[in-house]
Enzyme design. Structure first.
Site, PDB file in Angstrom:
ATOM      1  N   SER A   1       0.944  -1.263  -0.113  1.00 24.66           N
ATOM      2  CA  SER A   1       0.030  -0.102   0.011  1.00 24.66           C
ATOM      3  C   SER A   1       0.924   1.464  -0.061  1.00 24.66           C
ATOM      4  CB  SER A   1      -0.905   0.074   1.296  1.00 24.66           C
ATOM      5  OG  SER A   1      -2.106   0.797   1.178  1.00 24.66           O
TER       6      SER A   1
ATOM      7  N   ARG B   1     -11.386   6.522  10.280  1.00 18.06           N
ATOM      8  CA  ARG B   1     -11.045   5.210  10.212  1.00 18.06           C
ATOM      9  C   ARG B   1     -11.956   4.318   9.648  1.00 18.06           C
ATOM     10  NH1 ARG B   1      -6.701   2.176   9.548  1.00 18.06           N
ATOM     11  NH2 ARG B   1      -6.766   0.281  10.887  1.00 18.06           N
TER      12      ARG B   1
ATOM     13  N   ASP C   1      -8.832  -6.526  -4.448  1.00 17.64           N
ATOM     14  CA  ASP C   1      -8.599  -5.120  -3.789  1.00 17.64           C
ATOM     15  C   ASP C   1      -9.109  -4.108  -4.891  1.00 17.64           C
ATOM     16  OD1 ASP C   1      -7.199  -2.994  -3.031  1.00 17.64           O
ATOM     17  OD2 ASP C   1      -5.194  -3.710  -2.933  1.00 17.64           O
TER      18      ASP C   1
ATOM     19  N   HIS D   1      -8.347  -4.788  -0.107  1.00 16.87           N
ATOM     20  CA  HIS D   1      -7.000  -4.148   0.272  1.00 16.87           C
ATOM     21  C   HIS D   1      -6.098  -4.942   1.332  1.00 16.87           C
ATOM     22  CE1 HIS D   1      -3.836  -1.318  -0.381  1.00 16.87           C
ATOM     23  NE2 HIS D   1      -3.874  -0.779   0.846  1.00 16.87           N
TER      24      HIS D   1
END
Lengths: 388, 205
Positions: free
Chosen positions: A161, A231, A326, A359
């Site tokens: 990432s 978040r 992802d 992901h």
């Protein structure tokens, strides 16, 4: 960030590790124009540096990661480091053969110099006075750390990432210092959609009345609602639709709807839990800084928007890995990286891992994923040891 | 290292130091051999994850991809040779694949099992689908969906204007005998072609 509970006596664990605080006593010029006269980085290392100092591997962390990548801090810790399933004796990043370095990036909130650190000029936390950073700044900071550790050239720089972006930037900016670049679940720059999600997350934090323009430390509060929302948004992008459906469906927690805004659905409960847990361990200013570093990342920009031109400077061999489920940084984004590397005539391999979670799969011990990592790094270690 | 016998004749067509793309590269045996013996640089395309792992572990550049999805990620004329061995008959659109091979490669090397071989014809004459040393699968479990004969292939090349720079027509021992020269479509088991696309001319400055 998912963390797996681990038995520290189990084979494959690096065991109990002690983080070190490393002073980087050299000026660090930043992309924003400012210079940090010195900074501190929290670092963990696993394994032993060989006599040639040629077996070092740098682990670059993602948005909410830190230096605690493997092992335990205390014998009775319930959770191991964030990539414990991949780093350790006999694991894909094999600490019997490699000297592994993990750090908390500059701007982080796990002990490295960052917005929540004390500004020596004022005696108060930096807060909004801490400079915004780029991936290039992190690479410069990590290179200074490598100097301190006496590592001229990394056997491999590895990251998933946002970590994968640091790997690419390393290979482009300091080509002679990276032998192998492992870019996992990453992208050559953010899409408008990626930036849009980041912007919503930032607005959630910035509009929280407890944010106080970033000086919330002085008010004795934290912008917990904003950080929690940020978040929650992030988590939606880390999981695939199929994984969420499989995990939560549209199940109500009670047999009948309550017709109010309390937690009713399982997925709401999950997101609130993840958001709340994050507030307890993360700093809002660091979160803002990390999302901006993501948004700014675009190594092609310095090369006339030609990623292949950027990669022409690289000397590393590349391994690019993507995950089928992802959608945050989809396989198509990894193929852009691969295409640019092929156009630049660089050595590159690309593996597409069949996956379910989304992901976050880059943190999972998927057999095909770990096979590819293990095979690649075992060969590199073979070559190193043959030369030693 | 033992190279698969049907790969050996290809080696002669490959210029030392050239840049090649090997479609359906398997465990990377051809690329490894060419890197060692001809200083060839290149990449393999492979769809099977186990083969991808093997290539990665052997240090072969491999890109996990499906040839049927095309070579769109590769620039035109960006490789000296694009090689595809024994995969033509398993593709959705072999004609489009060859066109792509000749777009991306300055030359294309294509090999395939000849469906005009006498063993195949004999089986069909008996009313059964052929199972031969070159074509060991049964009709229901074969990956092969587009068989062609040497004559079919050359007809397609003529129709599309693809130039045959060289060909090797081999029997199951991978030799060229007298019978081949007399009746190649009957005696060839493996057909190998070195192809080139017609280049557009007239706009050079």
């Amino acid at each position: 960030m998912n963390e797996a509970a681990v038995d520290f006596t189990a084979p494959g664990s690096v065991g109990v590790v002690t983080p070190q605080r490393v002073l980087i006593d050299a000026p660090l010029p930043l992309d924003c124009g400012r210079t940090l006269p010195r900074h501190e980085l929290m670092v963990e290392t696993y394994g032993t540096l060989n006599a040639q100092r040629s077996n070092a591997v740098l682990i670059c962390h993602a948005l909410s990661g830190d230096h605690h990548a493997a092992g335990l801090h205390h014998v009775d810790d319930r959770k191991a480091g964030w990539w414990d399933n991949c780093i350790g004796p006999g694991k894909p990043i094999d600490t019997r053969r490699y000297y592994v370095v993990a750090l908390n990036n500059l701007g982080g909130c796990k002990g490295s110099t960052g917005p929540s650190s004390i500004n020596p000029d004022t005696g108060a936390p930096y807060g909004p006075d801490f400079p915004l950073l780029t991936v290039r700044d992190w690479v410069r900071s990590q290179a200074l750390l490598a100097d301190v550790l006496g590592i001229g050239r990394w056997a491999a720089v590895v990251g998933g990432s946002l970590g994968g972006m640091q790997v690419m930037q390393w290979a482009i900016d300091l080509p002679e210092r990276v032998a192998n670049a492992l870019v996992i679940a990453s992208a050559p720059q953010l899409s408008a959609q990626n930036i849009a999600f980041n912007e919503i997350a930032r607005q959630a934090i910035l509009s929280d009345p407890d944010f106080h323009g970033g000086r919330f430390y002085e008010h004795g509060v934290v912008p917990s609602r904003g950080l929690m929302l940020a978040r929650m948004i992030g988590h939606i992008t880390y999981l695939s639709d199929a994984a969420m459906r499989a995990k939560f469906g549209n199940d109500l927690r009670e047999p009948t709807p309550s017709f109010n805004f309390d937690v009713e659905f399982e997925v709401e409960s999950y997101l609130r839990y993840q958001g709340q847990a994050f507030v307890d361990r993360f700093d809002a200013n660091t979160y803002l800084l990390m999302t901006k570093a993501l948004d700014y990342f675009d190594p092609a920009r310095d090369y006339g928007d030609r990623l292949d031109a950027a990669f022409r400077h690289a000397q590393a061999r590349f391994l690019v890995i993507a995950f089928s489920s992802d959608w945050r940084f989809s396989p198509a984004r990894s193929r852009e990286i691969v295409k640019a590397l092929v156009d630049a005539d660089r050595d590159v391999s690309y593996a597409l891992i069949e996956s379910q979670l989304g992901h976050d799969d880059f943190l999972m011990p998927i057999p095909q994923y770990h096979d590819v990592l293990r095979g690649y790094l075992a060969r590199v270690a073979d070559e190193l040891e043959a030369r030693a | 290292m033992n190279l698969r016998p049907d790969l050996e004749p290809i080696i002669d067509w490959i210029r030392p130091g050239s840049r090649i793309l090997d479609l359906g590269c398997g465990d990377g045996v051809l690329l490894r051999h060419l890197a060692r013996t001809r200083q060839v640089r290149g990449y393999g395309l492979e769809i099977d994850p186990r083969n991808v792992s093997r290539c990665v572990a052997a240090g072969i550049n491999v890109i996990q991809a499906d040839i049927d999805e095309g070579l769109r990620d590769f620039e035109s004329a960006s490789f000296d040779h694009v090689v595809m061995t024994q995969a033509l008959q398993a593709l959705q659109r072999p004609d489009e694949a060859i066109a792509e091979i000749l777009r991306v490669g300055k030359t294309g090397i294509v090999t395939f099992p000849n469906f005009g071989h006498w063993r195949v014809r004999l089986a069909l004459a008996r009313g059964r689908m052929p199972v031969t040393p070159m074509l060991p699968s049964r009709w229901y479990d074969t990956p092969n969906i587009h068989f062609c004969t040497v004559d079919d292939f050359e007809a397609l090349c003529a129709e599309r204007g693809w130039k045959i720079l060289a060909r090797r027509l081999l029997d199951h021992t991978h030799h060229e005998g007298l019978a081949h020269r007399l009746a190649p479509n009957l005696f060839t088991e493996v057909a190998m072609y070195l192809l080139e696309a017609p280049r557009v001319t007239g706009f050079a400055t």
